[in-house]
Design a protein around this motif. Structure first.
Motif, PDB file in Angstrom:
ATOM      1  N   MET B 197      38.482  78.311  70.785  1.00 48.27           N
ATOM      2  CA  MET B 197      37.975  76.956  70.692  1.00 48.27           C
ATOM      3  C   MET B 197      38.215  76.405  69.278  1.00 48.27           C
ATOM      4  O   MET B 197      38.678  77.122  68.411  1.00 48.27           O
ATOM      5  CB  MET B 197      36.484  76.920  71.017  1.00 48.27           C
ATOM      6  N   ASP B 198      37.827  75.141  69.067  1.00 50.39           N
ATOM      7  CA  ASP B 198      38.073  74.534  67.765  1.00 50.39           C
ATOM      8  C   ASP B 198      36.940  74.763  66.784  1.00 50.39           C
ATOM      9  O   ASP B 198      37.103  74.589  65.586  1.00 50.39           O
ATOM     10  CB  ASP B 198      38.293  73.029  67.937  1.00 50.39           C
ATOM     11  N   THR B 199      35.774  75.124  67.291  1.00 53.15           N
ATOM     12  CA  THR B 199      34.615  75.343  66.434  1.00 53.15           C
ATOM     13  C   THR B 199      34.161  76.786  66.591  1.00 53.15           C
ATOM     14  O   THR B 199      34.052  77.276  67.717  1.00 53.15           O
ATOM     15  CB  THR B 199      33.471  74.400  66.872  1.00 53.15           C
ATOM     16  N   LEU B 200      33.907  77.461  65.467  1.00 54.74           N
ATOM     17  CA  LEU B 200      33.376  78.816  65.531  1.00 54.74           C
ATOM     18  C   LEU B 200      32.009  78.788  66.192  1.00 54.74           C
ATOM     19  O   LEU B 200      31.239  77.846  66.021  1.00 54.74           O
ATOM     20  CB  LEU B 200      33.222  79.392  64.115  1.00 54.74           C
ATOM     21  N   MET B 201      31.688  79.854  66.910  1.00 52.08           N
ATOM     22  CA  MET B 201      30.373  79.978  67.574  1.00 52.08           C
ATOM     23  C   MET B 201      29.999  78.691  68.294  1.00 52.08           C
ATOM     24  O   MET B 201      28.883  78.195  68.164  1.00 52.08           O
ATOM     25  CB  MET B 201      29.286  80.298  66.529  1.00 52.08           C
ATOM     26  N   GLU B 202      30.965  78.116  69.044  1.00 50.10           N
ATOM     27  CA  GLU B 202      30.728  76.788  69.613  1.00 50.10           C
ATOM     28  C   GLU B 202      29.564  76.762  70.581  1.00 50.10           C
ATOM     29  O   GLU B 202      29.015  75.713  70.870  1.00 50.10           O
ATOM     30  CB  GLU B 202      32.009  76.244  70.254  1.00 50.10           C
ATOM     31  N   ARG B 203      29.182  77.934  71.107  1.00 46.87           N
ATOM     32  CA  ARG B 203      28.055  77.898  72.035  1.00 46.87           C
ATOM     33  C   ARG B 203      26.720  77.809  71.290  1.00 46.87           C
ATOM     34  O   ARG B 203      25.704  77.446  71.858  1.00 46.87           O
ATOM     35  CB  ARG B 203      28.086  79.096  72.969  1.00 46.87           C
ATOM     36  N   GLN B 204      26.739  78.176  70.019  1.00 42.34           N
ATOM     37  CA  GLN B 204      25.497  78.094  69.249  1.00 42.34           C
ATOM     38  C   GLN B 204      25.508  76.957  68.235  1.00 42.34           C
ATOM     39  O   GLN B 204      24.466  76.472  67.837  1.00 42.34           O
ATOM     40  CB  GLN B 204      25.253  79.399  68.470  1.00 42.34           C
ATOM     41  N   LEU B 205      26.699  76.575  67.755  1.00 44.43           N
ATOM     42  CA  LEU B 205      26.757  75.618  66.658  1.00 44.43           C
ATOM     43  C   LEU B 205      27.474  74.341  67.052  1.00 44.43           C
ATOM     44  O   LEU B 205      28.337  74.367  67.916  1.00 44.43           O
ATOM     45  CB  LEU B 205      27.506  76.230  65.465  1.00 44.43           C
ATOM     46  N   ASP B 206      27.139  73.259  66.404  1.00 43.89           N
ATOM     47  CA  ASP B 206      27.907  72.046  66.597  1.00 43.89           C
ATOM     48  C   ASP B 206      29.040  72.037  65.569  1.00 43.89           C
ATOM     49  O   ASP B 206      29.178  72.956  64.766  1.00 43.89           O
ATOM     50  CB  ASP B 206      27.017  70.796  66.527  1.00 43.89           C
ATOM     51  N   GLU B 207      29.846  70.988  65.604  1.00 43.69           N
ATOM     52  CA  GLU B 207      31.045  70.949  64.777  1.00 43.69           C
ATOM     53  C   GLU B 207      30.715  71.002  63.278  1.00 43.69           C
ATOM     54  O   GLU B 207      31.379  71.680  62.500  1.00 43.69           O
ATOM     55  CB  GLU B 207      31.806  69.672  65.099  1.00 43.69           C
ATOM     56  N   ALA B 208      29.650  70.303  62.895  1.00 46.10           N
ATOM     57  CA  ALA B 208      29.301  70.235  61.468  1.00 46.10           C
ATOM     58  C   ALA B 208      28.920  71.611  60.929  1.00 46.10           C
ATOM     59  O   ALA B 208      29.419  72.053  59.891  1.00 46.10           O
ATOM     60  CB  ALA B 208      28.160  69.249  61.276  1.00 46.10           C
ATOM     61  N   ALA B 209      28.049  72.308  61.660  1.00 44.71           N
ATOM     62  CA  ALA B 209      27.627  73.634  61.209  1.00 44.71           C
ATOM     63  C   ALA B 209      28.801  74.610  61.295  1.00 44.71           C
ATOM     64  O   ALA B 209      28.982  75.472  60.431  1.00 44.71           O
ATOM     65  CB  ALA B 209      26.448  74.120  62.043  1.00 44.71           C
ATOM     66  N   GLY B 210      29.618  74.449  62.337  1.00 40.97           N
ATOM     67  CA  GLY B 210      30.786  75.308  62.490  1.00 40.97           C
ATOM     68  C   GLY B 210      31.751  75.163  61.319  1.00 40.97           C
ATOM     69  O   GLY B 210      32.339  76.130  60.841  1.00 40.97           O
ATOM     70  N   TRP B 211      31.861  73.942  60.823  1.00 44.10           N
ATOM     71  CA  TRP B 211      32.751  73.716  59.685  1.00 44.10           C
ATOM     72  C   TRP B 211      32.208  74.406  58.431  1.00 44.10           C
ATOM     73  O   TRP B 211      32.949  75.039  57.680  1.00 44.10           O
ATOM     74  CB  TRP B 211      32.919  72.215  59.431  1.00 44.10           C
ATOM     75  N   LEU B 212      30.893  74.295  58.213  1.00 50.13           N
ATOM     76  CA  LEU B 212      30.286  74.945  57.042  1.00 50.13           C
ATOM     77  C   LEU B 212      30.497  76.454  57.107  1.00 50.13           C
ATOM     78  O   LEU B 212      30.843  77.100  56.121  1.00 50.13           O
ATOM     79  CB  LEU B 212      28.779  74.652  57.011  1.00 50.13           C
ATOM     80  N   LEU B 213      30.291  76.986  58.302  1.00 47.21           N
ATOM     81  CA  LEU B 213      30.435  78.424  58.477  1.00 47.21           C
ATOM     82  C   LEU B 213      31.868  78.847  58.193  1.00 47.21           C
ATOM     83  O   LEU B 213      32.132  79.810  57.476  1.00 47.21           O
ATOM     84  CB  LEU B 213      30.041  78.780  59.917  1.00 47.21           C
ATOM     85  N   ARG B 214      32.785  78.100  58.736  1.00 43.91           N
ATOM     86  CA  ARG B 214      34.192  78.421  58.555  1.00 43.91           C
ATOM     87  C   ARG B 214      34.558  78.409  57.067  1.00 43.91           C
ATOM     88  O   ARG B 214      35.222  79.316  56.566  1.00 43.91           O
ATOM     89  CB  ARG B 214      35.029  77.398  59.317  1.00 43.91           C
ATOM     90  N   THR B 215      34.095  77.367  56.362  1.00 42.21           N
ATOM     91  CA  THR B 215      34.394  77.261  54.938  1.00 42.21           C
ATOM     92  C   THR B 215      33.849  78.454  54.177  1.00 42.21           C
ATOM     93  O   THR B 215      34.506  79.018  53.304  1.00 42.21           O
ATOM     94  CB  THR B 215      33.766  75.963  54.388  1.00 42.21           C
ATOM     95  N   ALA B 216      32.624  78.860  54.525  1.00 38.88           N
ATOM     96  CA  ALA B 216      32.012  79.985  53.814  1.00 38.88           C
ATOM     97  C   ALA B 216      32.778  81.279  54.080  1.00 38.88           C
ATOM     98  O   ALA B 216      33.004  82.084  53.182  1.00 38.88           O
ATOM     99  CB  ALA B 216      30.554  80.128  54.249  1.00 38.88           C
ATOM    100  N   LEU B 217      33.219  81.471  55.331  1.00 39.17           N
ATOM    101  CA  LEU B 217      33.938  82.705  55.655  1.00 39.17           C
ATOM    102  C   LEU B 217      35.310  82.725  54.996  1.00 39.17           C
ATOM    103  O   LEU B 217      35.768  83.757  54.511  1.00 39.17           O
ATOM    104  CB  LEU B 217      34.067  82.857  57.173  1.00 39.17           C
ATOM    105  N   GLU B 218      35.950  81.547  54.951  1.00 45.62           N
ATOM    106  CA  GLU B 218      37.263  81.494  54.306  1.00 45.62           C
ATOM    107  C   GLU B 218      37.123  81.789  52.818  1.00 45.62           C
ATOM    108  O   GLU B 218      37.965  82.448  52.223  1.00 45.62           O
ATOM    109  CB  GLU B 218      37.916  80.127  54.552  1.00 45.62           C
ATOM    110  N   ALA B 219      36.021  81.303  52.234  1.00 50.51           N
ATOM    111  CA  ALA B 219      35.800  81.561  50.809  1.00 50.51           C
ATOM    112  C   ALA B 219      35.640  83.057  50.549  1.00 50.51           C
ATOM    113  O   ALA B 219      35.866  83.536  49.453  1.00 50.51           O
ATOM    114  CB  ALA B 219      34.564  80.810  50.329  1.00 50.51           C
ATOM    115  N   ARG B 220      35.260  83.800  51.593  1.00 53.34           N
ATOM    116  CA  ARG B 220      35.135  85.247  51.432  1.00 53.34           C
ATOM    117  C   ARG B 220      36.426  85.978  51.760  1.00 53.34           C
ATOM    118  O   ARG B 220      36.441  87.201  51.899  1.00 53.34           O
ATOM    119  CB  ARG B 220      34.021  85.765  52.334  1.00 53.34           C
ATOM    120  N   GLY B 221      37.479  85.221  51.971  1.00 51.14           N
ATOM    121  CA  GLY B 221      38.784  85.859  52.121  1.00 51.14           C
ATOM    122  C   GLY B 221      39.247  86.055  53.549  1.00 51.14           C
ATOM    123  O   GLY B 221      40.303  86.621  53.792  1.00 51.14           O
TER     124      GLY B 221
END
Ligand code: SRM
Ligand code: FAD
Ligand code: SF4
Ligand code: FES
Lengths: 114, 837
Positions: B197-221
């Motif tokens: 899907m386009d959003t991580l954890m789309e069943r639990q998160l909306d697009e905004a939270a999914g984007w924050l999560l993605r950014t944080a994980l990418e920052a961890r490499g």
């Protein structure tokens, strides 16, 4: 046996915050919408104002803004939002295992009504 | 670390009932979380009522499965996650048989048989077999190195692979997949997460939270690929990589599949029990056979199956109550989720997708990386998504489960329990008034309440004035609400309205948003919405196109255009008409055309039965009545004759109108036609705040009407007069004279610089005429005429951005790009559906 729900394709075939259309032979075209929170809605693709194709509008929240004169239409109820008055028929739709399903009865009704 | 529990070795193959034990025999299949918890609940009620035997497929005592993630991440050892050790089983008189799964149930005989051949009689049987990981049916799924994430054995495999280092791919960006990815990253592997899907954890998160999560994980490499559809797992004797449907290959020595789970029902199905999605049970967890119960992830209750532990605790209570003859009944569960990745707090509960009449309350605090969204229906919380600050998750979840009426606290509840119940002050104004003078209002600039109030009493009567005088809310803006309340408290009704905000989704105006996008180097629409505290999850039809433009302008060549944030005309590269068809206007450079182009247009009109073709007011031809499905083929035909999009639909360069000029006209002073064509070639394709029109007239008779264009050139004997800010539309405005230049090259250079200044400084949907009225002609002259270096830099930036925009969108579409925008999803003919996919 003829199923009650018709599979029209995978959810991913509808762009997120976007729409795809399904014409109904002899009836009203259906617009399928996919929202930011991965919900799928279906409406008759016709604005209650002057019949603008709602599928071509900008989808935001659970609403779409009509491309012709910017009425905002609720994807849940088909009602015009804000000060505008009017309603577009909704079509029963559900998502199962990543597939979008439309109620056959609604399609047949749409085809007969038109 | 010791993963191995002891194996209880049994001697005989037929279990005899211990002599003299008259108690009914309860046999439990599955030594996991639900099976053991059910036994614990039973023992807590009537310890001696049943004789108990537990069979487990795994070689371990009962451990806390959800803590496998911290074990993988190295934060816990196996011993620390054991729930019940061997002594517990012994003390309770339970016989534990490990590493010997039950393979058949004989309901007539009331016995179960294990893989070892051992047969055991039961009076009551409890099935608690949990779930099986879902393995996507792609070639290569059986290769060594492809594993799931379900039990201690899987963790052992991952740790062994991580010890070798290298690349890992995790398929599935849900809870489980992200926890696996986190653990493997900490263990030193280079991890790519593939999510369909386009959003991580789309069943639990909306697009905004999914984007924050993605950014944080990418920052961890980690590398996160969304919309990634796995085609095949490649490798000869061991996995070597994953091939996606778009043919990308991601190398990997370990592939973890975490795409979902299925209730483990094979045993129950063989035994003829009623099965739906799981083993069907009633409110007392009894299956279709009154002597067989089931509990945990393997069951279906009231149409629901669960994949979290909280529901199974509730099921186990109901089950034990039933087994001791005091049934209370299980009524289903509402669930909440938390992601167990240290340093990243994510919470989600209930239905956050909203239903009829649902309302959102959104709080974004960019400086702290917080996003909170509550979904309310009829003054009750029905869903919550929290990112960054999950402290109040439990409180929201409690309100949700109890269906409590929150009308009294709805304005303040988003700030959390402490704030909402702060001395019973449900009125936000009262809560702010009660703050002490040294309470910090603006975290970014360290401004206290006392300082804000001092600024207000010192004459700052609007939000903007406060921002100007003491800096409060001038950075991230998250305290805007607090400052506004202080204004209201201090001034009563005298508060002055601030500058117009962009739309209802934000308290910022266009200029603020734009400045912050550049200053904070923002890169996507969800990022802007988060950092600037948008009050809606995904904006509206006003702000999204504006944000898309501002980002595009700030990041030429880098920003990926968001098609769904464009008005239909720009999304479909044609003008929508009242009947839903489109008009097509090919570019005619400077208004010039030739037989080949005219023939191609004539052919298109005939071939597609276009009901009308018309000469526009912009010196070119417009073909009407084309359906969206036919646009790509129409364009292909026009492209074949050398024509490209005329952008008659775009907030971009429309036409460059020219007159005949010195080439033919008896009064012409310069080659106005030639210059017009050159300017159009330079400027076409560029996205702008609004439409932009240019004209070049060959003499002051001005037949091209250059003095009502956004940029107009009037040729004279000694050179070129440059005019700006004209408009012929709703409110006619004649141009201002910018300056006079001597050569064509200079005219083009000034034109490029002027367009770029307009692109960078005007507000979205502001044409050059109102823009110049707002900022003043002097400002334009200072930047374009007086400042040679600045002019060069502006022109250079324009030419750079043009490198990425002069790609004919029609040709791209004709070649198949964005097919979804044109093709129907399918077509319905009564009783059949013809899929177009
Ligand atoms: C096709 C055309 C009329 C024609 O048949 O001649 C036209 C058609 C439309 N014009 Fe125009 N304008 C056309 C030349 C003009 C001109 C004359 C010109 O460019 O020399 C003007 C006045 C000059 C100017 O812009 O300053 C003009 C001033 C407008 C305005 C008012 C703009 C303003 O700033 O006041 C609008 C409304 C808007 O843009 O918001 C508008 C909007 C429109 C729209 C896009 C209405 C809409 O939003 O759907 C019409 C689209 C119909 C279609 O699908 O093609 N049209 N429009 C002309 C296309 C020119 C081209 O080749 O691209
Ligand atoms: C890595 C990970 C992290 C998780 N994190 C969370 C979390 O943060 N929050 C949350 O709420 N949930 C979480 N879960 C889900 C949670 O662990 C499950 O909901 C819970 O374990 C289900 O309990 P159960 O008893 O139904 O199944 P299980 O705990 O899987 O127990 C079933 C047991 O039965 C055994 N078995 C199966 N068939 C047989 C047979 N024929 N004979 C004998 N034994 C058999 C299995 O080997 C297994 O040991 C997580 C799960 C995993 C894998
Ligand atoms: S003037 Fe322009 S906008 Fe108005 S009807 Fe004519 S084409 Fe349409
Ligand atoms: S037709 Fe939809 S707003 Fe006018």
């Amino acid at each position: 046996m003829i199923a009650d729900w018709i599979d029209v394709g995978p959810v991913q075939a509808i762009p997120p915050r976007g729409s795809r259309t399904v014409p109904v032979q002899g009836g009203d075209e259906i617009a399928l919408f996919r929202t930011h929170d991965e919900r799928v809605f279906a409406l008759v693709n016709r604005c209650p104002h002057k019949h603008g194709p709602l599928s071509q509008g900008i989808v935001h929240g659970h609403a779409v803004t009509c491309p012709l004169h910017n009425w905002r239409i609720s994807l849940e109820t088909g009602e015009a939002l804000g000060d505008d008055r009017g309603c577009t028929p909704t079509i029963p739709v559900r998502v199962d295992a990543g597939r979008v399903l439309i109620a056959r009865a609604a399609l047949v009704a749409a085809a007969i009504a038109a | 670390m010791d993963f191995q529990g002891q194996v209880t070795v049994e001697e005989s193959s037929r279990d005899a009932v211990p002599a003299g034990d008259p108690r009914p025999h309860l046999v439990v299949v599955g030594n996991g979380m639900a099976g053991c918890r059910a036994v614990e609940e039973l023992l807590a009620r009537e310890p001696g009522r049943y004789r108990i035997t537990i069979f487990g497929a795994e070689p371990h005592v009962n451990y806390n499965r959800i803590m496998l993630s911290p074990v993988l991440a190295g934060e816990k050892t196996f011993d620390e996650i054991v729930i019940n050790d061997h002594a517990w089983y012994a003390d309770a008189g339970i016989r534990l048989v490990t590493e010997d799964p039950i393979v058949t149930i004989d309901r007539a005989d009331k016995t179960v048989s294990a893989r070892s051949g051992r047969t055991t009689a039961y009076d009551k049987l409890l099935i608690a077999t949990g779930s099986d990981p879902f393995i996507i049916p792609v070639p290569g799924r059986d290769l060594p190195g492809v594993i799931s994430f379900r039990d201690m054995k899987d963790v052992g495999h991952m740790l062994a692979a991580a010890a070798q280092g290298g690349d890992a791919v995790v398929i599935g960006g849900g809870l489980l997949g992200l926890e696996a990815a986190h653990g493997l990253t900490l263990r030193g592997m280079k991890v790519t997460v593939l999510h369909l899907m386009d959003t991580l954890m789309e069943r639990q998160l909306d697009e905004a939270a999914g984007w924050l999560l993605r950014t944080a994980l990418e920052a961890r490499g980690q590398t996160i690929l969304t919309g990634a559809d796995t085609a095949e797992i490649v490798g000869d004797t061991h996995v070597q990589g994953v091939r996606l449907k778009d043919d990308r290959v991601i190398p990997a020595s370990l592939v973890v599949m975490a795409v979902g789970i299925r209730p483990s029902v094979a045993l129950a199905r063989e035994a003829g029990l009623e099965i739906g999605r799981g083993i069907r049970v009633d409110d007392n967890m009894v299956t279709s056979d009154p002597d067989i119960l089931a509990v945990g992830e393997c069951v279906e209750h009231d149409g629901q199956v669960y994949g979290l532990v909280a529901p199974l605790w509730e099921m186990c209570r109901a089950l034990a109550d039933g087994l001791v003859g005091r049934p209370t009944g299980y009524r289903g569960s509402v669930t909440s989720t938390k992601l167990k990745v240290s340093g990243i707090d994510v919470f989600s509960a209930g239905d956050f997708s909203g239903g009829d009449g649902a309302e959102d309350i959104v709080l974004r605090d960019a400086s702290r990386g917080v996003y909170k969204r509550l979904v309310l229906e009829e003054d009750r919380v029905i869903g919550a998504v929290l990112y960054g600050d999950t402290a109040d998750g439990a409180w929201y979840f409690d309100l949700l489960k109890k269906r409590e009426d929150v009308a009294a606290i709805r304005d303040v509840m988003i700030f959390g329990q402490a704030f909402a119940s702060g001395g019973g002050q449900a009125d936000p104004k009262a809560a702010v008034a009660a703050l002490s003078d040294d309470a910090e209002i603006c975290g970014c600039n360290g401004v206290s309440k006392g300082q804000v109030v001092a600024a207000i009493t010192g004459g700052a009567c609007s939000l903007d004035a406060v921002r100007g005088s003491c800096k409060a809310s001038a950075s991230c803006g998250s305290c805007t609400g607090l400052v506004e309340q202080l204004l209201a408290i201090t001034l009563g009704d005298e508060v002055q309205a601030g500058p117009k905000t962009m739309c209802k989704c934000t308290s910022f105006g266009h200029d603020d948003v734009r400045r912050e996008i550049v200053a904070q180097e923002m890169r996507s629409i969800p990022e802007v919405m988060q950092r600037l505290h948008w009050s809606t999850p995904d904006g509206c039809a006003s702000c999204r196109p504006a944000l898309n433009y501002y980002l595009l302008c700030a990041l030429p060549g880098e920003y990926v255009d968001d098609q769904q944030s464009r008005f239909v005309n720009e999304r479909l590269h044609a003008n929508i008409q009242k009947d839903g068809t489109y008009s097509v206007v090919p570019r005619m450079w400077g208004g010039l055309t030739n037989p080949r182009e005219l023939r191609a247009i004539a052919d298109v009109v005939e071939k597609y039965n276009a009901p009308m073709v018309k000469v526009t007011g912009g010196q070119r031809l417009d073909i009407f009545g084309i359906r969206k499905e036919d646009l790509p083929v129409v364009w292909a035909d026009l492209n074949a004759a050398g024509m490209v999009s005329g952008h008659a639909y775009g907030k971009s360069l429309r036409t460059v109108k020219t007159c005949v000029g010195s080439e033919w006209c008896r009064f012409g002073t310069q080659d106005s036609t030639g210059l017009g064509v050159k300017i159009e070639r330079m400027a076409w394709g560029s996205w702008m705040p609004h439409k932009f029109k240019i004209a070049v007239s060959g003499c002051p008779r001005n037949c091209a009407e250059a003095t009502i264009k956004d940029f107009g050139v009037v040729c004279v004997d000694s050179g070129y007069e440059l005019h700006v800010g004209g408009n012929g539309g709703i409110k006619v405005r004649a141009t201002d004279l910018l300056c006079k230049v001597a050569t064509e090259a200079e005219a083009m250079h000034y034109c490029a610089a002027f367009i770029q200044l307009y692109r960078e400084e005007a507000r979205y949907l502001e044409r050059t005429a109102p823009w110049i009225e707002r900022v003043g002609l002097d400002h334009i002259k200072a930047r374009i005429v007086a400042d040679a270096e600045g002019r060069d830099a502006l022109a250079a930036r324009f030419r750079h951005s043009q490198l990425f925009s002069q790609d004919d969108p029609w040709a791209q579409r004709a070649a198949g790009a964005e097919r979804d925008q044109h093709a129907h999803l399918g077509e319905f003919r009564p009783l059949v559906l013809e899929a177009a996919e």
